[in-house]
Design a protein around this motif. Structure first.
Motif, PDB file in Angstrom:
ATOM      1  N   TYR A 203      -3.432   3.040   6.905  1.00 46.07           N
ATOM      2  CA  TYR A 203      -3.710   4.477   6.554  1.00 46.07           C
ATOM      3  C   TYR A 203      -3.405   5.427   7.484  1.00 46.07           C
ATOM      4  CZ  TYR A 203      -6.648   8.704   5.435  1.00 46.07           C
ATOM      5  OH  TYR A 203      -7.098   9.713   5.188  1.00 46.07           O
TER       6      TYR A 203
ATOM      7  N   TRP B 262       1.509   6.361  -7.100  1.00 42.68           N
ATOM      8  CA  TRP B 262       0.283   7.120  -7.703  1.00 42.68           C
ATOM      9  C   TRP B 262       0.728   8.492  -7.612  1.00 42.68           C
ATOM     10  CZ3 TRP B 262      -3.475   6.042 -10.894  1.00 42.68           C
ATOM     11  CH2 TRP B 262      -3.894   4.896 -10.732  1.00 42.68           C
ATOM     12  N   ASP B 263       1.483   8.929  -6.508  1.00 42.84           N
ATOM     13  CA  ASP B 263       1.782  10.404  -6.178  1.00 42.84           C
ATOM     14  C   ASP B 263       2.624  10.913  -7.100  1.00 42.84           C
ATOM     15  OD1 ASP B 263       0.641  12.318  -4.121  1.00 42.84           O
ATOM     16  OD2 ASP B 263       2.538  12.801  -4.075  1.00 42.84           O
TER      17      ASP B 263
ATOM     18  N   LEU C 253       7.364   8.470   3.040  1.00 41.59           N
ATOM     19  CA  LEU C 253       6.351   9.516   2.056  1.00 41.59           C
ATOM     20  C   LEU C 253       7.113  10.838   1.965  1.00 41.59           C
ATOM     21  CD1 LEU C 253       2.853   7.724   2.666  1.00 41.59           C
ATOM     22  CD2 LEU C 253       4.610   7.202   1.028  1.00 41.59           C
TER      23      LEU C 253
ATOM     24  N   VAL D 164       1.078   4.069  -2.943  1.00 38.29           N
ATOM     25  CA  VAL D 164       0.616   5.755  -2.668  1.00 38.29           C
ATOM     26  C   VAL D 164       1.813   6.375  -3.225  1.00 38.29           C
ATOM     27  CG1 VAL D 164       0.716   7.377  -0.632  1.00 38.29           C
ATOM     28  CG2 VAL D 164      -0.573   5.285  -0.507  1.00 38.29           C
TER      29      VAL D 164
ATOM     30  N   GLY E 277      -1.459  10.556  -3.610  1.00 36.81           N
ATOM     31  CA  GLY E 277      -1.356   9.211  -3.542  1.00 36.81           C
ATOM     32  C   GLY E 277      -2.158   8.429  -2.677  1.00 36.81           C
ATOM     33  N   LEU E 278      -2.281   9.035  -1.369  1.00 35.43           N
ATOM     34  CA  LEU E 278      -2.970   8.439  -0.093  1.00 35.43           C
ATOM     35  C   LEU E 278      -4.561   8.481  -0.679  1.00 35.43           C
ATOM     36  CD1 LEU E 278      -1.956   7.563   2.692  1.00 35.43           C
ATOM     37  CD2 LEU E 278      -2.599   9.791   3.220  1.00 35.43           C
TER      38      LEU E 278
ATOM     39  N   GLU F 264       0.842  -1.205  -0.095  1.00 30.81           N
ATOM     40  CA  GLU F 264      -0.126   0.152   0.008  1.00 30.81           C
ATOM     41  C   GLU F 264       0.763   1.302  -0.137  1.00 30.81           C
ATOM     42  OE1 GLU F 264      -3.737  -1.920   2.365  1.00 30.81           O
ATOM     43  OE2 GLU F 264      -2.319  -0.875   3.570  1.00 30.81           O
ATOM     44  N   ARG F 265       1.910   1.332   0.782  1.00 28.24           N
ATOM     45  CA  ARG F 265       2.723   2.305   1.142  1.00 28.24           C
ATOM     46  C   ARG F 265       3.610   2.829  -0.344  1.00 28.24           C
ATOM     47  NH1 ARG F 265       5.772   4.983   4.730  1.00 28.24           N
ATOM     48  NH2 ARG F 265       4.241   4.040   6.341  1.00 28.24           N
TER      49      ARG F 265
ATOM     50  N   VAL G   3      -5.263   5.598  -3.099  1.00 29.92           N
ATOM     51  CA  VAL G   3      -5.230   4.281  -2.448  1.00 29.92           C
ATOM     52  C   VAL G   3      -6.188   3.928  -1.520  1.00 29.92           C
ATOM     53  CG1 VAL G   3      -3.763   2.209  -1.189  1.00 29.92           C
ATOM     54  CG2 VAL G   3      -2.710   3.924  -3.304  1.00 29.92           C
TER      55      VAL G   3
END
Ligand SMILES: Nc1nc2c(ncn2[C@@H]2O[C@H](COP(=O)(O)OP(=O)(O)OP(=O)(O)O)[C@@H](O)[C@H]2O)c(=O)[nH]1
Ligand SMILES: [Mg+2]
Ligand SMILES: [Zn+2]
Length: 358
Positions: A312, A136-137, A259, A133, A265-266, A129-130, A269
């Motif tokens: 999260y 995506w960012d 991050l 993020v 990004g957060l 997940e991290r 996701v």
């Protein structure tokens, strides 16, 4: 195909280059080039006529499109980077253990971020997940690449879990050893596309790169028997052309991924969680023990996984902490320049008074 085209040069990059560096009549007009590798102040460039090593001023990162020109007009001086095209994507993280909170740029102008997940060890959902993020960012599109499928004892489970955790991101399953899944991945990386591979050491990034290229261009390492951890075989980020105008960026294994400014990004996701907040009874709900909290409700009824909520929460706190430090540093700079102004003003007043008295 010339060297530059092999490294992903397209009409779009040519147009960007021409608008940034309009053609002139001087013989030293800059040429487009791409940073293939940066290493201790040196930058390896790909140009239309092959590779070229130049001194880098620290402003160029792997993947950058740059303008390279002779240092002087008569062309006697060695070529140098005279400009960097604006980056359309930047993969970055916070430098580990850095109290000043600086960003480290891992690569630029990446189209696809391949989040590499090895199947020879247990899946770390938090890590996946991290990394998603951050991916995506970056402004690029993430894809998840499962590697070492031949070593997985619970193949179907792991694939299903990964697909679920990836929340709509495309998942490729590969085995460099068995040659599985390589064609599907190769055709996903079209001409002019750059795929960066990121993931832990020993995940098989370099082995996958070699399998896609079809020859052993990158060194690969063993993993420790006990925990399957790698030995950090790859030491620099490097672009490797696949021969068809598509490019792979092989990178050294990352231990952790702190991050950097990754709110976007957060949201990508964990959008479903952020949407829940809208249904909490109170606008300023802290989602702890408030009545009418939609998050608590979703947790209690099993609609939201506790682990995912905590994952999260952790990243959100991390980003909030980063912003606090950033704004503290900003205020400090502000205060200092204010003190300097105040001091200068006081001095000039003092001076004026003395002048008047004198
Ligand atoms: N069985 C099997 N082994 C693989 C596969 N892919 C990689 N390996 C092995 O995993 C080990 C590590 O592979 P590397 O490609 O060096 O890993 P890496 O991600 O580049 O590691 P760093 O460069 O340290 O970040 C090597 O011994 C590979 O032979 C695969 O598909 N199947
Ligand atoms: Mg490697
Ligand atoms: Zn709430």
């Amino acid at each position: 195909m010339d060297t530059l085209t092999q490294y992903g040069f397209t009409d779009r990059i040519r147009d960007l280059f021409i608008s940034a560096f309009p053609p002139s009549t001087t013989p030293s007009h800059p040429e487009p080039a791409r940073a293939v590798r940066t290493d201790r102040g040196r930058v390896l460039l790909a140009t239309a006529n092959g590779h070229l090593q130049v001194d880098g001023e620290g402003t160029v990162v792997t993947g950058d499109w740059v303008a390279v020109a002779p240092k002087d007009d008569d062309g006697a001086a060695p070529p140098a980077v005279v400009g960097v095209l604006p980056r359309y994507s930047t993969l970055q993280r916070k430098r580990a253990h850095d109290p000043l909170s600086e960003a480290q740029i891992l690569g630029a102008n990446i189209d696809l971020v391949g989040v590499v997940v090895p199947m020879d060890r247990p899946l770390s959902a938090n890590r996946l997940e991290r990394t998603l993020v951050a991916a995506w960012d970056s402004g690029a599109v993430p894809v998840v690449i499962l590697t070492k499928a031949d070593l997985s004892s619970r193949f179907d489970d792991v694939v299903a879990q990964t697909v679920e955790r990836s929340r709509g991101v495309e998942v490729f399953t590969t085995s460099a050893e068995a040659g599985d899944g390589l064609d599907a991945l190769h055709s996903r990386i079209g001409a002019g596309t750059t795929l960066a591979l990121i993931g832990p050491s020993g995940a098989g990034k370099s082995t996958l790169t070699n399998a896609l290229v079809g020859s052993p261009v990158q060194d690969t390492g063993r993993v420790r028997a006990g925990d399957g951890k790698g030995r950090h075989t790859t030491t620099a980020r490097e672009l490797i052309p696949l021969g068809s105008g598509s490019v792979i960026m092989d990178t050294p294994g990352l231990r952790g991924f702190a991050l950097w400014d990754a709110e976007g990004g957060l949201e990508a996701v964990f959008g479903d969680i952020e949407e829940l907040f809208l249904s909490c009874r109170f606008n300023d709900c802290a989602h702890d023990a408030e009545p009418g909290c939609a998050v608590r409700d979703a947790l209690d009824h099993g609609f939201l996984e506790e682990r995912r909520w905590l994952s999260y929460r952790k990243m959100q706190r991390e980003l909030a902490g980063l912003h606090r430090r950033q704004s503290a540093a900003e205020q400090h700079r502000h205060a200092r320049s204010f003190h300097r102004l105040a001091r200068d003003a006081a001095m000039s007043k003092d001076y004026r008074n003395r002048f008047r008295e004198g």
